[in-house]
Design an enzyme around this catalytic site. Sequence first.
Site, PDB file in Angstrom:
ATOM      1  N   ASN A  10     -12.166  -2.990  -0.709  1.00 41.14           N
ATOM      2  CA  ASN A  10     -12.163  -4.016   0.334  1.00 41.14           C
ATOM      3  C   ASN A  10     -11.449  -3.445   1.553  1.00 41.14           C
ATOM      4  O   ASN A  10     -10.227  -3.365   1.581  1.00 41.14           O
ATOM      5  CB  ASN A  10     -11.439  -5.273  -0.191  1.00 41.14           C
ATOM      6  CG  ASN A  10     -11.254  -6.315   0.896  1.00 41.14           C
ATOM      7  OD1 ASN A  10     -11.893  -6.246   1.949  1.00 41.14           O
ATOM      8  ND2 ASN A  10     -10.381  -7.278   0.658  1.00 41.14           N
ATOM      9  N   TRP A  11     -12.245  -3.060   2.531  1.00 44.17           N
ATOM     10  CA  TRP A  11     -11.652  -2.410   3.715  1.00 44.17           C
ATOM     11  C   TRP A  11     -11.012  -3.397   4.691  1.00 44.17           C
ATOM     12  O   TRP A  11     -10.356  -2.982   5.645  1.00 44.17           O
ATOM     13  CB  TRP A  11     -12.733  -1.600   4.458  1.00 44.17           C
ATOM     14  CG  TRP A  11     -13.125  -0.349   3.739  1.00 44.17           C
ATOM     15  CD1 TRP A  11     -12.571   0.157   2.591  1.00 44.17           C
ATOM     16  CD2 TRP A  11     -14.160   0.568   4.121  1.00 44.17           C
ATOM     17  NE1 TRP A  11     -13.204   1.322   2.241  1.00 44.17           N
ATOM     18  CE2 TRP A  11     -14.182   1.601   3.161  1.00 44.17           C
ATOM     19  CE3 TRP A  11     -15.074   0.607   5.180  1.00 44.17           C
ATOM     20  CZ2 TRP A  11     -15.074   2.670   3.240  1.00 44.17           C
ATOM     21  CZ3 TRP A  11     -15.962   1.664   5.257  1.00 44.17           C
ATOM     22  CH2 TRP A  11     -15.966   2.684   4.291  1.00 44.17           C
ATOM     23  N   LYS A  12     -11.266  -4.682   4.498  1.00 44.18           N
ATOM     24  CA  LYS A  12     -10.732  -5.699   5.422  1.00 44.18           C
ATOM     25  C   LYS A  12     -11.145  -5.340   6.860  1.00 44.18           C
ATOM     26  O   LYS A  12     -12.230  -4.822   7.054  1.00 44.18           O
ATOM     27  CB  LYS A  12      -9.216  -5.819   5.244  1.00 44.18           C
ATOM     28  CG  LYS A  12      -8.833  -5.973   3.765  1.00 44.18           C
ATOM     29  CD  LYS A  12      -7.406  -6.311   3.528  1.00 44.18           C
ATOM     30  CE  LYS A  12      -7.179  -6.460   2.031  1.00 44.18           C
ATOM     31  NZ  LYS A  12      -5.857  -6.941   1.689  1.00 44.18           N
ATOM     32  N   HIS A  96     -11.401 -14.764  -0.486  1.00 48.07           N
ATOM     33  CA  HIS A  96     -10.247 -13.853  -0.454  1.00 48.07           C
ATOM     34  C   HIS A  96      -9.020 -14.624   0.038  1.00 48.07           C
ATOM     35  O   HIS A  96      -9.143 -15.494   0.902  1.00 48.07           O
ATOM     36  CB  HIS A  96     -10.532 -12.654   0.457  1.00 48.07           C
ATOM     37  CG  HIS A  96      -9.470 -11.598   0.333  1.00 48.07           C
ATOM     38  ND1 HIS A  96      -8.276 -11.676   1.012  1.00 48.07           N
ATOM     39  CD2 HIS A  96      -9.402 -10.488  -0.438  1.00 48.07           C
ATOM     40  CE1 HIS A  96      -7.528 -10.627   0.663  1.00 48.07           C
ATOM     41  NE2 HIS A  96      -8.191  -9.896  -0.208  1.00 48.07           N
ATOM     42  N   GLU A  98      -6.763 -13.896   2.044  1.00 44.72           N
ATOM     43  CA  GLU A  98      -6.524 -13.844   3.493  1.00 44.72           C
ATOM     44  C   GLU A  98      -7.387 -14.885   4.208  1.00 44.72           C
ATOM     45  O   GLU A  98      -6.984 -15.444   5.235  1.00 44.72           O
ATOM     46  CB  GLU A  98      -6.784 -12.423   4.020  1.00 44.72           C
ATOM     47  CG  GLU A  98      -5.605 -11.522   3.686  1.00 44.72           C
ATOM     48  CD  GLU A  98      -5.957 -10.076   3.426  1.00 44.72           C
ATOM     49  OE1 GLU A  98      -7.015  -9.617   3.864  1.00 44.72           O
ATOM     50  OE2 GLU A  98      -5.153  -9.397   2.762  1.00 44.72           O
ATOM     51  N   GLU A 168      -6.113 -11.950  -7.790  1.00 49.08           N
ATOM     52  CA  GLU A 168      -5.274 -11.271  -6.801  1.00 49.08           C
ATOM     53  C   GLU A 168      -4.071 -12.150  -6.475  1.00 49.08           C
ATOM     54  O   GLU A 168      -4.166 -13.049  -5.621  1.00 49.08           O
ATOM     55  CB  GLU A 168      -6.071 -11.019  -5.517  1.00 49.08           C
ATOM     56  CG  GLU A 168      -7.260 -10.095  -5.709  1.00 49.08           C
ATOM     57  CD  GLU A 168      -7.607  -9.364  -4.418  1.00 49.08           C
ATOM     58  OE1 GLU A 168      -7.603  -8.132  -4.424  1.00 49.08           O
ATOM     59  OE2 GLU A 168      -7.850 -10.048  -3.397  1.00 49.08           O
ATOM     60  N   GLY A 174      -1.039  -6.102  -0.411  1.00 46.05           N
ATOM     61  CA  GLY A 174      -0.520  -5.396   0.759  1.00 46.05           C
ATOM     62  C   GLY A 174       0.987  -5.310   0.800  1.00 46.05           C
ATOM     63  O   GLY A 174       1.575  -4.995   1.827  1.00 46.05           O
ATOM     64  N   SER A 214      -2.122  -4.286  -4.294  1.00 49.06           N
ATOM     65  CA  SER A 214      -1.343  -3.032  -4.265  1.00 49.06           C
ATOM     66  C   SER A 214      -1.749  -2.042  -5.355  1.00 49.06           C
ATOM     67  O   SER A 214      -0.908  -1.329  -5.912  1.00 49.06           O
ATOM     68  CB  SER A 214       0.164  -3.321  -4.314  1.00 49.06           C
ATOM     69  OG  SER A 214       0.562  -4.017  -3.142  1.00 49.06           O
ATOM     70  N   GLY A 235      -7.504  -2.725  -1.722  1.00 51.19           N
ATOM     71  CA  GLY A 235      -7.456  -2.838  -0.270  1.00 51.19           C
ATOM     72  C   GLY A 235      -7.003  -1.533   0.358  1.00 51.19           C
ATOM     73  O   GLY A 235      -7.769  -0.580   0.514  1.00 51.19           O
ATOM     74  N   GLY A 236      -5.732  -1.460   0.710  1.00 51.79           N
ATOM     75  CA  GLY A 236      -5.176  -0.320   1.459  1.00 51.79           C
ATOM     76  C   GLY A 236      -5.552   1.049   0.887  1.00 51.79           C
ATOM     77  O   GLY A 236      -5.930   1.953   1.640  1.00 51.79           O
TER      78      GLY A 236
END
Length: 254
Positions: A10-12, A96, A98, A168, A174, A214, A235-236
């Site tokens: 998930n590159w956001k 998600h 976010e 999640e 993050g 994470s 993600g990151g």
Amino acid sequence: MHRRKIIAANWKMNKSISAAETFAREFSRRSDLADACDIVIIPPFFSVRPVADTLAGTQIHVGAQDLHWEASGAFTGEVSAAMLQDAGATYVIVGHSERRHLMGESDAVVAKKLAAALRASLIPILCVGETLAEREAGRQTGVVERQLTTAFEAVDERAAAPTVIAYEPVWAIGTGRTASAEDAVAMHRAIRDWMQTRFGETAAAVARIQYGGSVNPDNAAELLAREDIDGLLVGGASLDAGSFAAIAGAVPAA
Ligand code: PGA
């Protein structure tokens, strides 16, 4: 019951189109990783088509990060399931945290999006998870069950089947703070129990439940070694092709 693991990036809101293409080109050299698990790259909308084109001919899938529940019409700024498919997406993230917490998406909106994705035969990755305050109050299971109950309210067993669920915990996203494998397993079991009550034993046995929050190349193997953890939503650590390849490479041999 063997469930094929699914590892998603998930590159956001990251990467230009050309950076996305560079990643896809680099990562396509590791398309052998898709022999052992399902791999999904989920870039921003603009890059869905270029990434899908670059990965054409590999077994690597492409997804989108969100969708609108209507097929078309006066919904400024929104994108429909059919548009995502037209661009080459076969997966879509729904709900998600976010979007829930920063964009105010309610459980009811998430339910409409889940139904729209399933109607269009896009494979939804439905995200659920509790905040830190909810966990500290011991309410995590109740919160996740409420999210699942509303999301699947109008969906029957057959329609629900393709759905991937991503647990999640919001406090792990993050933050560098991963849930312990034990905490993740406990919630994954609670989710599978909920699936069994709602959709029956077979549906619960085949449902794939990812962990996200994470995840990185150092903790992926420990999480993936657990039978109850059917994959990872990253993600990151998915922004770098080498790091994401290391995570996908941590899937144990079937
Ligand atoms: P993170 O994000 O790996 O950067 O914590 C995971 C996610 O939000 O899907």
